[in-house]
Scaffold this motif. Structure first.
Motif, PDB file in Angstrom:
ATOM      1  N   GLN A 220       0.844  -1.185   0.000  1.00 27.61           N
ATOM      2  CA  GLN A 220       0.000   0.000   0.000  1.00 27.61           C
ATOM      3  C   GLN A 220       0.880   1.237   0.000  1.00 27.61           C
ATOM      4  N   ALA A 221       0.731   2.030  -1.053  1.00 25.93           N
ATOM      5  CA  ALA A 221       1.450   3.292  -1.179  1.00 25.93           C
ATOM      6  C   ALA A 221       0.589   4.402  -0.593  1.00 25.93           C
ATOM      7  N   PRO A 222       1.201   5.498  -0.169  1.00 28.18           N
ATOM      8  CA  PRO A 222       0.432   6.606   0.401  1.00 28.18           C
ATOM      9  C   PRO A 222      -0.656   7.091  -0.543  1.00 28.18           C
ATOM     10  N   GLY A 223      -1.857   7.202  -0.038  1.00 31.66           N
ATOM     11  CA  GLY A 223      -2.959   7.689  -0.827  1.00 31.66           C
ATOM     12  C   GLY A 223      -3.568   6.684  -1.787  1.00 31.66           C
ATOM     13  N   LYS A 224      -3.084   5.441  -1.734  1.00 30.29           N
ATOM     14  CA  LYS A 224      -3.595   4.407  -2.640  1.00 30.29           C
ATOM     15  C   LYS A 224      -4.170   3.236  -1.844  1.00 30.29           C
ATOM     16  N   GLU A 225      -4.968   2.430  -2.522  1.00 28.72           N
ATOM     17  CA  GLU A 225      -5.543   1.259  -1.885  1.00 28.72           C
ATOM     18  C   GLU A 225      -4.502   0.142  -1.789  1.00 28.72           C
ATOM     19  N   ARG A 226      -4.713  -0.739  -0.829  1.00 28.34           N
ATOM     20  CA  ARG A 226      -3.835  -1.895  -0.697  1.00 28.34           C
ATOM     21  C   ARG A 226      -4.071  -2.830  -1.878  1.00 28.34           C
ATOM     22  N   GLU A 227      -2.990  -3.347  -2.453  1.00 24.56           N
ATOM     23  CA  GLU A 227      -3.111  -4.218  -3.619  1.00 24.56           C
ATOM     24  C   GLU A 227      -2.305  -5.489  -3.446  1.00 24.56           C
ATOM     25  N   GLY A 228      -2.800  -6.558  -4.036  1.00 23.10           N
ATOM     26  CA  GLY A 228      -2.088  -7.815  -3.989  1.00 23.10           C
ATOM     27  C   GLY A 228      -0.890  -7.804  -4.913  1.00 23.10           C
ATOM     28  N   VAL A 229       0.226  -8.322  -4.453  1.00 25.39           N
ATOM     29  CA  VAL A 229       1.469  -8.338  -5.216  1.00 25.39           C
ATOM     30  C   VAL A 229       1.802  -9.754  -5.688  1.00 25.39           C
TER      31      VAL A 229
END
Length: 125
Positions: A39-48
């Motif tokens: 999860q990057a600042p200001g973004k949603e958590r994403e699967g890697v």
């Protein structure tokens, strides 16, 4: 007892490599599907990347060919090797564990019930 504890990460220049690890304990170390999210600042958590009990893996398009997920069941540890890092890979990286062993490991948040506290990865240009 915290079920998942990440370690590793840090800062690196673009093109470099880093690795992160996740030690599982308690109910989280039953050997079911596990995954890395970010999860990057200001973004949603994403699967890697995700891996099931049999070692089958699944990667997000953005990291396929650059990241490698693996696990050592004996050590109850999950790994993520990150190569050819880009500034857009900068994020907090989280380890997650499921109570299910999916044939195709999932990259959706809702598929996992145990979460680590996260470790920061920063890639500078």
């Amino acid at each position: 007892q915290v079920p998942l504890v990440e370690s590793g990460g840090g800062s690196v220049q673009a093109g470099g490599s880093l690795s992160v690890s996740c030690a599982a304990s308690g109910y989280a170390d039953r050997g079911y599907a596990m995954a890395w999210f970010r999860q990057a600042p200001g973004k949603e958590r994403e699967g890697v990347a995700a891996i099931n009990s049999d070692g089958r893996t699944n990667y997000a398009d953005s990291v396929a060919g650059r990241f490698t997920i693996s696990r050592d069941k004996a050590k109850k540890t999950l790994y993520l090797q990150m190569n050819s890092l880009k500034p857009e890979d900068t994020a907090m990286y989280y380890c997650a564990a499921s109570s299910t062993n999916y044939y195709t490991p999932k990259l959706q948040i809702g598929s996992y019930i145990y979460w680590g506290q996260g470790t920061q990865v920063t890639v500078s240009s």
